[in-house]
Design an enzyme around this catalytic site. Structure first.
Site, mmCIF file in Angstrom:
data_model
loop_
_atom_site.group_PDB
_atom_site.id
_atom_site.type_symbol
_atom_site.label_atom_id
_atom_site.label_comp_id
_atom_site.label_asym_id
_atom_site.label_seq_id
_atom_site.Cartn_x
_atom_site.Cartn_y
_atom_site.Cartn_z
ATOM 1 N N ASP A 10 3.619 -39.741 -35.389
ATOM 2 C CA ASP A 10 4.754 -38.876 -35.109
ATOM 3 C C ASP A 10 5.087 -38.096 -36.390
ATOM 4 O OD1 ASP A 10 7.211 -37.846 -34.109
ATOM 5 O OD2 ASP A 10 8.282 -39.620 -34.858
ATOM 6 N N ASP A 12 8.498 -35.967 -37.074
ATOM 7 C CA ASP A 12 9.894 -36.109 -37.490
ATOM 8 C C ASP A 12 10.259 -37.582 -37.604
ATOM 9 O OD1 ASP A 12 10.517 -33.290 -37.426
ATOM 10 O OD2 ASP A 12 10.358 -33.443 -35.249
ATOM 11 N N ASP A 145 9.193 -43.348 -34.745
ATOM 12 C CA ASP A 145 10.506 -43.954 -35.029
ATOM 13 C C ASP A 145 11.413 -43.987 -33.806
ATOM 14 O OD1 ASP A 145 10.614 -41.064 -35.264
ATOM 15 O OD2 ASP A 145 12.666 -41.314 -35.991
HETATM 16 N N1 UMP Z 1 15.745 -33.866 -31.639
HETATM 17 C C1 UMP Z 1 16.641 -33.412 -30.725
HETATM 18 N N2 UMP Z 1 17.887 -33.972 -30.714
HETATM 19 C C2 UMP Z 1 18.255 -34.955 -31.584
HETATM 20 C C3 UMP Z 1 17.312 -35.419 -32.503
HETATM 21 C C4 UMP Z 1 16.056 -34.856 -32.497
HETATM 22 O O1 UMP Z 1 16.342 -32.530 -29.930
HETATM 23 O O2 UMP Z 1 19.399 -35.404 -31.539
HETATM 24 C C5 UMP Z 1 14.421 -33.276 -31.617
HETATM 25 C C6 UMP Z 1 13.827 -32.989 -32.963
HETATM 26 C C7 UMP Z 1 12.374 -33.173 -32.764
HETATM 27 C C8 UMP Z 1 12.278 -34.049 -31.524
HETATM 28 O O3 UMP Z 1 11.754 -31.940 -32.507
HETATM 29 O O4 UMP Z 1 13.559 -34.150 -30.969
HETATM 30 C C9 UMP Z 1 11.809 -35.447 -31.854
HETATM 31 O O5 UMP Z 1 10.482 -35.470 -31.612
HETATM 32 P P1 UMP Z 1 9.579 -36.738 -31.864
HETATM 33 O O6 UMP Z 1 9.987 -37.312 -33.217
HETATM 34 O O7 UMP Z 1 9.875 -37.697 -30.747
HETATM 35 O O8 UMP Z 1 8.186 -36.206 -31.852
#
Ligand code: UMP
Length: 242
Positions: A10, A12, A145
């Protein structure tokens, strides 16, 4: 038989410091508004916790990661770049970066590629998988995460309902051992008219939970392995799969 190990990483919260980058830019843009320190963060959704703090802060939080240069300027998490480069050089190992872009697509997808090129080099652009549904990507290990990894239908419902009373209650009670199931039950209940045929119910990968400020308080699961940071022994996690 394929003897190679396929690792999905992943972005983020695992490679890039989403939480730290968010808090810095939120405080710069809204210096007079309340904020949530990283110590106080609970639950994957930043927007949900800000919305609980004060209803209008949900949209203010979202405005931060929808802004130009947000994803591009995220700092790598300590040791992440070195670990990925080393992992990619290991024999019989294929490393992919598996990340969900936000639906506000003006900047995020482009900046994710730019970040990979800047920090990992142009060869890694071959390894980027942008998907809103990680369950349909096959692999041996997914290091992520996010405690509960769901498909896009379910993701959309959660996003639409981030302020719903039930989801807020689940977050407040911090009953994370049961979030997965109750979340699913709740989704089924709310979503009888929407089908999730594209969602793979049995993903091929083992989800290794990467520790982050928002998930470190969750009870230790007997079934889910954790990677505490990139200083932790990620080689052992991979070994267990060979
Ligand atoms: N994200 C949101 N809202 C939140 C926190 C994160 O839309 O409150 C977004 C940021 C990232 C994605 O682009 O979600 C998380 O992606 P993954 O880590 O699951 O790939």
């Amino acid at each position: 038989p394929n003897t190679r190990l396929r690792v999905l990483l992943d972005m983020d919260g695992v490679l890039a410091d989403f939480e730290g980058g968010f808090l810095k830019k939120y405080r710069e843009r809204y210096p007079n508004e309340p904020y949530i320190s990283l110590e106080e963060r609970r639950g994957f959704w930043v927007s949900t916790q800000y919305g609980e703090l004060r209803a209008d802060l949900c949209d203010k939080a979202i405005s931060i990661w929808e802004s130009k240069n947000f994803f591009m300027e995220l700092e790598p998490l300590p040791g992440s770049v070195e670990a990925v480069k080393e992992m990619a050089k290991m024999k019989n190992t294929d490393v992919f970066i598996c990340t969900s872009p936000i639906k506000h697509y003006a900047h995020c997808p482009y900046e994710k590629y730019a970040w990979v090129e800047r920090h990992l080099g142009p060869d890694f652009l071959e390894k980027v998988i942008l998907t809103r549904d990680k369950t349909i990507v096959s692999g041996d290990i997914l290091v992520d995460d996010k405690p509960d990894i769901l498909g896009p239908g379910q993701l959309a419902i959660i996003e639409r309902n981030v302020n719903s009373a039930l989801y807020q209650k689940i977050l407040r009670q911090n009953v994370w051992s049961s979030v997965h199931k109750s979340n699913r039950d709740w989704i089924m209940q709310q979503d009888s008219d929407q089908k999730h045929e594209s969602v793979e119910p049995n993903p091929s990968w083992e989800h290794v939970l990467f520790t982050a400020c928002h998930n470190k308080h969750l009870p230790v699961s007997t079934t889910q392995r954790r990677l505490l940071s990139w200083a932790d022994n990620w080689r052992d996690i991979l070994e267990g799969k060979c």
